[in-house]
Design a protein around this motif. Structure first.
Motif, PDB file in Angstrom:
ATOM      1  N   PRO A 110      16.052 -17.029  -0.651  1.00 42.66           N
ATOM      2  CA  PRO A 110      15.363 -16.293   0.159  1.00 42.66           C
ATOM      3  C   PRO A 110      14.172 -15.209  -0.136  1.00 42.66           C
ATOM      4  O   PRO A 110      14.484 -14.304  -1.119  1.00 42.66           O
ATOM      5  N   VAL A 111      13.409 -15.075   0.606  1.00 47.74           N
ATOM      6  CA  VAL A 111      12.232 -13.825   0.503  1.00 47.74           C
ATOM      7  C   VAL A 111      11.882 -13.441   1.754  1.00 47.74           C
ATOM      8  O   VAL A 111      11.478 -14.219   2.575  1.00 47.74           O
ATOM      9  N   GLU A 112      11.436 -11.832   1.859  1.00 49.76           N
ATOM     10  CA  GLU A 112      10.894 -11.488   2.970  1.00 49.76           C
ATOM     11  C   GLU A 112       9.633 -10.680   2.607  1.00 49.76           C
ATOM     12  O   GLU A 112       9.587 -10.070   1.447  1.00 49.76           O
ATOM     13  N   VAL A 113       8.446 -10.930   3.086  1.00 49.24           N
ATOM     14  CA  VAL A 113       6.951 -10.493   2.665  1.00 49.24           C
ATOM     15  C   VAL A 113       6.739  -9.526   3.971  1.00 49.24           C
ATOM     16  O   VAL A 113       7.134  -9.910   5.009  1.00 49.24           O
ATOM     17  N   ALA A 114       5.726  -8.687   3.793  1.00 53.90           N
ATOM     18  CA  ALA A 114       5.061  -7.846   4.646  1.00 53.90           C
ATOM     19  C   ALA A 114       3.788  -7.472   4.280  1.00 53.90           C
ATOM     20  O   ALA A 114       3.236  -7.597   3.069  1.00 53.90           O
ATOM     21  N   LEU A 115       2.948  -7.319   5.230  1.00 55.61           N
ATOM     22  CA  LEU A 115       1.533  -7.040   5.215  1.00 55.61           C
ATOM     23  C   LEU A 115       1.126  -5.888   6.082  1.00 55.61           C
ATOM     24  O   LEU A 115       1.615  -6.009   7.292  1.00 55.61           O
ATOM     25  N   PRO A 116       0.236  -5.201   5.625  1.00 51.27           N
ATOM     26  CA  PRO A 116      -0.019  -3.718   6.496  1.00 51.27           C
ATOM     27  C   PRO A 116      -0.796  -4.503   8.070  1.00 51.27           C
ATOM     28  O   PRO A 116      -1.478  -5.336   7.853  1.00 51.27           O
ATOM     29  N   ALA A 117      -0.341  -3.734   8.991  1.00 52.97           N
ATOM     30  CA  ALA A 117      -1.147  -3.847  10.246  1.00 52.97           C
ATOM     31  C   ALA A 117      -1.506  -2.804  10.723  1.00 52.97           C
ATOM     32  O   ALA A 117      -1.175  -1.340  10.232  1.00 52.97           O
ATOM     33  N   PRO A 118      -2.248  -2.669  11.704  1.00 55.44           N
ATOM     34  CA  PRO A 118      -2.809  -1.346  12.304  1.00 55.44           C
ATOM     35  C   PRO A 118      -1.862  -0.507  12.762  1.00 55.44           C
ATOM     36  O   PRO A 118      -0.458  -1.048  13.121  1.00 55.44           O
ATOM     37  N   ARG A 119      -1.990   0.738  13.106  1.00 61.70           N
ATOM     38  CA  ARG A 119      -0.865   1.913  13.715  1.00 61.70           C
ATOM     39  C   ARG A 119       0.502   1.888  13.015  1.00 61.70           C
ATOM     40  O   ARG A 119       1.319   1.905  13.857  1.00 61.70           O
ATOM     41  N   ASP A 120       0.443   2.122  11.998  1.00 65.45           N
ATOM     42  CA  ASP A 120       1.703   2.402  11.133  1.00 65.45           C
ATOM     43  C   ASP A 120       2.699   1.199  11.452  1.00 65.45           C
ATOM     44  O   ASP A 120       3.878   1.466  11.477  1.00 65.45           O
ATOM     45  N   ARG A 121       2.148   0.013  11.299  1.00 67.51           N
ATOM     46  CA  ARG A 121       3.069  -1.120  11.727  1.00 67.51           C
ATOM     47  C   ARG A 121       2.845  -2.249  10.320  1.00 67.51           C
ATOM     48  O   ARG A 121       1.965  -1.938   9.587  1.00 67.51           O
ATOM     49  N   VAL A 122       3.711  -3.010  10.588  1.00 66.11           N
ATOM     50  CA  VAL A 122       3.505  -4.140   9.451  1.00 66.11           C
ATOM     51  C   VAL A 122       3.942  -5.468   9.987  1.00 66.11           C
ATOM     52  O   VAL A 122       4.543  -5.711  11.122  1.00 66.11           O
ATOM     53  N   TYR A 123       3.161  -6.605   9.423  1.00 72.39           N
ATOM     54  CA  TYR A 123       3.721  -7.900   9.725  1.00 72.39           C
ATOM     55  C   TYR A 123       4.393  -8.280   8.705  1.00 72.39           C
ATOM     56  O   TYR A 123       4.514  -8.217   7.890  1.00 72.39           O
ATOM     57  N   ARG A 124       5.602  -8.991   9.184  1.00 65.62           N
ATOM     58  CA  ARG A 124       6.780  -9.102   8.312  1.00 65.62           C
ATOM     59  C   ARG A 124       7.229 -10.679   8.679  1.00 65.62           C
ATOM     60  O   ARG A 124       7.355 -11.015   9.968  1.00 65.62           O
ATOM     61  N   GLN A 125       7.642 -11.449   7.554  1.00 66.41           N
ATOM     62  CA  GLN A 125       8.082 -12.687   7.877  1.00 66.41           C
ATOM     63  C   GLN A 125       9.223 -13.031   6.642  1.00 66.41           C
ATOM     64  O   GLN A 125       8.989 -12.801   5.520  1.00 66.41           O
ATOM     65  N   SER A 126      10.179 -13.751   7.039  1.00 65.00           N
ATOM     66  CA  SER A 126      11.100 -14.275   6.266  1.00 65.00           C
ATOM     67  C   SER A 126      10.989 -15.723   5.868  1.00 65.00           C
ATOM     68  O   SER A 126      10.792 -16.313   6.794  1.00 65.00           O
ATOM     69  N   PHE A 127      11.325 -16.073   4.335  1.00 61.18           N
ATOM     70  CA  PHE A 127      11.353 -17.332   4.312  1.00 61.18           C
ATOM     71  C   PHE A 127      12.485 -17.623   3.603  1.00 61.18           C
ATOM     72  O   PHE A 127      12.926 -17.139   2.413  1.00 61.18           O
ATOM     73  N   GLU A 128      13.408 -18.839   4.051  1.00 58.61           N
ATOM     74  CA  GLU A 128      14.428 -19.311   3.321  1.00 58.61           C
ATOM     75  C   GLU A 128      14.091 -20.521   2.901  1.00 58.61           C
ATOM     76  O   GLU A 128      13.071 -20.906   2.238  1.00 58.61           O
TER      77      GLU A 128
END
Length: 192
Positions: A110-128
Motif C-alpha cells: 500500500p501507498v499513500e500520496v499527497a499533493l499540495p492544495a490551496p490554503r495549507d491543505r493537501v489532496y491525499r489518496q491511499s492505494f492498496e
C-alpha cells in the motif's frame, strides 16, 4: 509486431501548462510552462510544439492521456475539454488519469500520496489493491515532479490502451464542489 504506442500526455490542473509525448516508455518531447492564468489560450499551441519537437503530427498519436486533477477547477476543465474534443477529431481514445494516481504509479502497495492544495491543505489518496476516495485535509506536501507525473500519466494510459478494456471519457476529479452558485437568472425562453 505492433508499433509502440505514442501517447500525448497533458495537464493544466495546477499553475502550469504541461505536455509530454511518450513513445513506448520514453519521453521524446516535453514542455512545461509555469502560468497562473492563460492555459486555455496556450494549451493547443503547446501541444503542437511538443508534437513538432518530436517530428510527429496529430495523426501519429495512439492515445491522449489527460490530467483530471485534483487541482484548479478551471484548469482541470480546460484540459479535459481539450482531450475530449481532440479525441473526437482524431478518432483516438482520451484517457483520464488523476495526478494522485500518477504519483502512486510504480510504487509498492500500500501507498499513500499527497499533493499540495490551496490554503495549507493537501489532496491525499491511499492505494492498496484499489484506490480510496480523494480527501482534502489540512497539511503540507511538496510540489510534484511534473515530468515524472506526465510520464506516469502516459504509461498508465498506454497500459489501459493495451489492456483493450473499455475506455470511458475522461471526467474531472474534484475534491469538493465548485464555489460557484447556481444562476438566479430565469431559464431560457422557448419559442414555439
Amino acid at each position: 509486431m505492433r508499433p509502440a504506442p505514442r501517447v500525448l500526455a497533458f495537464d493544466t490542473s495546477a499553475a502550469h501548462c504541461a505536455a509530454a509525448l511518450l513513445c513506448a516508455d520514453d519521453i521524446v518531447a516535453l514542455h512545461i510552462e509555469d502560468m497562473a492564468r492563460g492555459q486555455g489560450e496556450r494549451l493547443m499551441g503547446l501541444l503542437e510544439e511538443v508534437l513538432a519537437g518530436a517530428g510527429l503530427g496529430w495523426s501519429d498519436l495512439s492515445a491522449l492521456a489527460v490530467g483530471t486533477g485534483p487541482g484548479n477547477f478551471t484548469g482541470i476543465r480546460i484540459s479535459v475539454s481539450a482531450a475530449r474534443g481532440l479525441a473526437l477529431g482524431l478518432d483516438v481514445p482520451a484517457i483520464g488519469v488523476t495526478t494522485l494516481e500518477a504519483l502512486a504509479h510504480g510504487r509498492p502497495r500500500p501507498v499513500e500520496v499527497a499533493l499540495p492544495a490551496p490554503r495549507d491543505r493537501v489532496y491525499r489518496q491511499s492505494f492498496e489493491v484499489s484506490a480510496s476516495s480523494v480527501r482534502l485535509e489540512p497539511g503540507t506536501a511538496t510540489a510534484p515532479d511534473w515530468p515524472a507525473v506526465l510520464s506516469a500519466m502516459g504509461r498508465i494510459a498506454a497500459a489501459r490502451l493495451a489492456a483493450g478494456d473499455a475506455l470511458p471519457r475522461p471526467v474531472p476529479c474534484y475534491a469538493r464542489p465548485a464555489d460557484a452558485a447556481p444562476s438566479r437568472d430565469p431559464g431560457p425562453v422557448i419559442l414555439s
